[in-house]
Design an enzyme around this catalytic site. Structure first.
Site, PDB file in Angstrom:
ATOM      1  N   ALA A   1      38.953  39.028  35.176  1.00 58.62           N
ATOM      2  CA  ALA A   1      38.473  40.266  35.778  1.00 58.62           C
ATOM      3  C   ALA A   1      38.764  41.405  34.811  1.00 58.62           C
ATOM      4  O   ALA A   1      39.922  41.734  34.558  1.00 58.62           O
ATOM      5  CB  ALA A   1      39.157  40.509  37.125  1.00 58.62           C
ATOM      6  N   MET A   2      37.705  42.018  34.251  1.00 59.84           N
ATOM      7  CA  MET A   2      37.854  43.025  33.214  1.00 59.84           C
ATOM      8  C   MET A   2      37.390  44.377  33.746  1.00 59.84           C
ATOM      9  O   MET A   2      36.200  44.606  33.971  1.00 59.84           O
ATOM     10  CB  MET A   2      37.062  42.616  31.972  1.00 59.84           C
ATOM     11  CG  MET A   2      37.476  41.252  31.431  1.00 59.84           C
ATOM     12  SD  MET A   2      36.555  40.715  29.967  1.00 59.84           S
ATOM     13  CE  MET A   2      37.187  41.872  28.736  1.00 59.84           C
ATOM     14  N   SER A   3      38.343  45.271  33.954  1.00 63.85           N
ATOM     15  CA  SER A   3      38.046  46.577  34.548  1.00 63.85           C
ATOM     16  C   SER A   3      37.419  47.544  33.563  1.00 63.85           C
ATOM     17  O   SER A   3      36.824  48.545  33.956  1.00 63.85           O
ATOM     18  CB  SER A   3      39.332  47.194  35.103  1.00 63.85           C
ATOM     19  OG  SER A   3      40.201  47.541  34.028  1.00 63.85           O
TER      20      SER A   3
ATOM     21  N   VAL B   1      42.572  48.735  29.014  1.00 60.44           N
ATOM     22  CA  VAL B   1      43.255  48.000  27.962  1.00 60.44           C
ATOM     23  C   VAL B   1      43.981  46.774  28.494  1.00 60.44           C
ATOM     24  O   VAL B   1      43.998  45.713  27.854  1.00 60.44           O
ATOM     25  CB  VAL B   1      44.231  48.935  27.191  1.00 60.44           C
ATOM     26  CG1 VAL B   1      45.291  49.515  28.106  1.00 60.44           C
ATOM     27  CG2 VAL B   1      44.865  48.206  26.013  1.00 60.44           C
TER      28      VAL B   1
ATOM     29  N   LEU C   1      33.626  44.064  37.831  1.00 60.30           N
ATOM     30  CA  LEU C   1      33.226  44.270  39.219  1.00 60.30           C
ATOM     31  C   LEU C   1      32.584  45.642  39.362  1.00 60.30           C
ATOM     32  O   LEU C   1      33.232  46.662  39.138  1.00 60.30           O
ATOM     33  CB  LEU C   1      34.441  44.165  40.147  1.00 60.30           C
ATOM     34  CG  LEU C   1      35.221  42.849  40.086  1.00 60.30           C
ATOM     35  CD1 LEU C   1      36.378  42.891  41.078  1.00 60.30           C
ATOM     36  CD2 LEU C   1      34.315  41.659  40.347  1.00 60.30           C
TER      37      LEU C   1
ATOM     38  N   CYS D   1      42.273  46.492  48.170  1.00 57.73           N
ATOM     39  CA  CYS D   1      41.328  45.964  47.185  1.00 57.73           C
ATOM     40  C   CYS D   1      41.807  44.627  46.638  1.00 57.73           C
ATOM     41  O   CYS D   1      41.026  43.688  46.483  1.00 57.73           O
ATOM     42  CB  CYS D   1      41.140  46.979  46.055  1.00 57.73           C
ATOM     43  SG  CYS D   1      39.905  46.500  44.829  1.00 57.73           S
TER      44      CYS D   1
ATOM     45  N   CYS E   1      40.299  55.363  42.981  1.00 53.96           N
ATOM     46  CA  CYS E   1      39.146  55.249  42.090  1.00 53.96           C
ATOM     47  C   CYS E   1      37.873  55.807  42.708  1.00 53.96           C
ATOM     48  O   CYS E   1      37.006  56.302  41.988  1.00 53.96           O
ATOM     49  CB  CYS E   1      38.942  53.795  41.688  1.00 53.96           C
ATOM     50  SG  CYS E   1      38.416  52.699  43.035  1.00 53.96           S
TER      51      CYS E   1
END
Length: 373
Positions: free
Chosen positions: A6-8, A11, A32, A101, A198
């Site tokens: 899972a890459m937001s 970093v 996502l 979340c 967010c």
């Protein structure tokens, strides 16, 4: 293993994906898409929900050399996290959307889809450690870097979810992770960390709630009342602008008789009454919790610690669990040996045994023993 990263767009998740690939796992990166309208969410490289973040994640995946996809989970996110956030505030409670979340999206919807697609695990950039305990169960422990420890927001994870999770950054410190990102040629090496909520673009929680709730708001105003005297000190335009322990923004125009600041002690969403008083009145040492979630074996009693805020201190505590329906131990009673201040219903109490996360519960009520009165 075949793992989904899972890459937001930040970093931490980029380095976690790179480490998983370097460890020999077959890694696929996903981002996502959580906003129905990305431009309405926070912008400016905040590492969460924006179009810029999606592009940053894609570039990182290209550098690592892994496949990359974007999953649209905006409907699930809105229902499980955003709507829940509004419902909780409308009821006079103070929720933590990051825990929700993790519980409903990142380690439920995402993990379920990943398993259905044949993946073995989900890897994220959270700072926490996993290890196999003497009973063969997967234990989650605090990160080595206590300043970055995120075990609190992961306290909602079950044993089944932990068994299919990887947290490669748990033994690292933040500075080292940024240096590693730079060495790997990841452009996100110096990208700022994400902060606040967010989905609230400008960080104005009260203004956002007032706009979004509209007719769903529990009231459009009410009295601000002194706890000790019952005197009406002023008026407000809605309880959603207040949280337990709040000091600033009361706009009462006059100090307390002793000159000390007043704090929000209680919020009654139906009548609209906000009760204020001295700081010492915020101190509590009894907590009731509901909807408990356990990371492994469920304790009946435990002398451990609890953490009551994402970046809060640990409090020594005696924890007792019980069942609301005779099947699962979903109720928690907590006696704080170290009293706490400004704790509100809706917050999460995460329970620890040493560095190990035992589980969590949603705070339903707080109280003061006679010793604190």
């Amino acid at each position: 293993m075949r793992v989904l990263a899972a890459m937001s767009g930040g970093v931490d998740s980029a380095v976690a994906a790179a480490r998983a690939a370097e460890a020999g796992h077959d890694v696929t990166g996903i981002h996502l898409a959580l906003s129905r309208n990305p431009k309405s969410y926070r912008t400016g490289a905040r590492g969460c929900c924006t179009i810029e973040d999606s592009n940053d994640a894609r570039r990182a995946a290209d550098v690592i050399g892994i496949p990359f996809y974007v999953w649209d989970m905006s409907d699930e996110f809105h229902e499980a996290v955003v709507e829940d956030f509004m419902d909780e505030y409308a009821a006079g409670r103070t929720p933590n959307p990051c825990l929700r979340c993790n519980e409903k999206i990142k380690f439920a919807a995402v993990l379920d889809r990943a398993m259905a697609l044949g993946f073995d695990a989900v890897v994220t950039g959270h700072y926490a450690q996993l290890e196999t305990g003497p009973d063969g169960l997967i234990e989650m422990h605090r990160a080595v870097d206590m300043a970055k420890d995120q075990s609190y927001v992961l306290g909602v994870l079950t044993q089944e979810q932990l068994a299919h999770s990887l947290f490669p950054l748990g033994d690292s410190v933040k500075g080292d992770v940024r240096e590693e990102a730079e060495r790997r040629g990841l452009m996100v090496a110096n990208k700022p960390d994400s902060h606040d909520i967010c989905f609230i673009a400008d960080g104005d929680n009260a203004g956002w709630l007032k706009e979004k709730l509209g007719d769903r708001a529990p009231n459009q105003g009410g009295d601000i009342v002194d706890q000790g005297t019952g005197e009406v000190l002023g008026q407000h335009e809605g309880t959603t602008a207040y949280t337990i322990g709040q000091r600033k923004g009361l706009r009462l125009g006059r100090p307390a008789p002793d000159g000390k600041p007043r704090f929000v002690l209680d919020i009654e969403p139906v009548s609209g009454t906000v009760t204020v008083g001295p700081r010492e009145a915020l101190r509590i040492d009894r907590i009731s919790g509901v909807r408990a979630r356990w990371c492994g074996t469920v304790p009946e009693r435990l002398d451990g610690t609890v953490q009551l805020r994402a970046h809060g201190a640990e409090h020594r505590a005696r924890i007792t669990t019980s069942s609301s329906d005779g099947t699962v131990r979903d109720l928690v009673q907590i006696e704080l040996l170290d009293p706490a201040e400004g704790i509100a219903p809706g917050q999460a109490a995460v329970i620890y045994d040493g560095s190990r996360v035992v589980g969590s519960a949603t705070i339903s009520a707080t109280a003061r023993s006679e010793a604190l009165v």
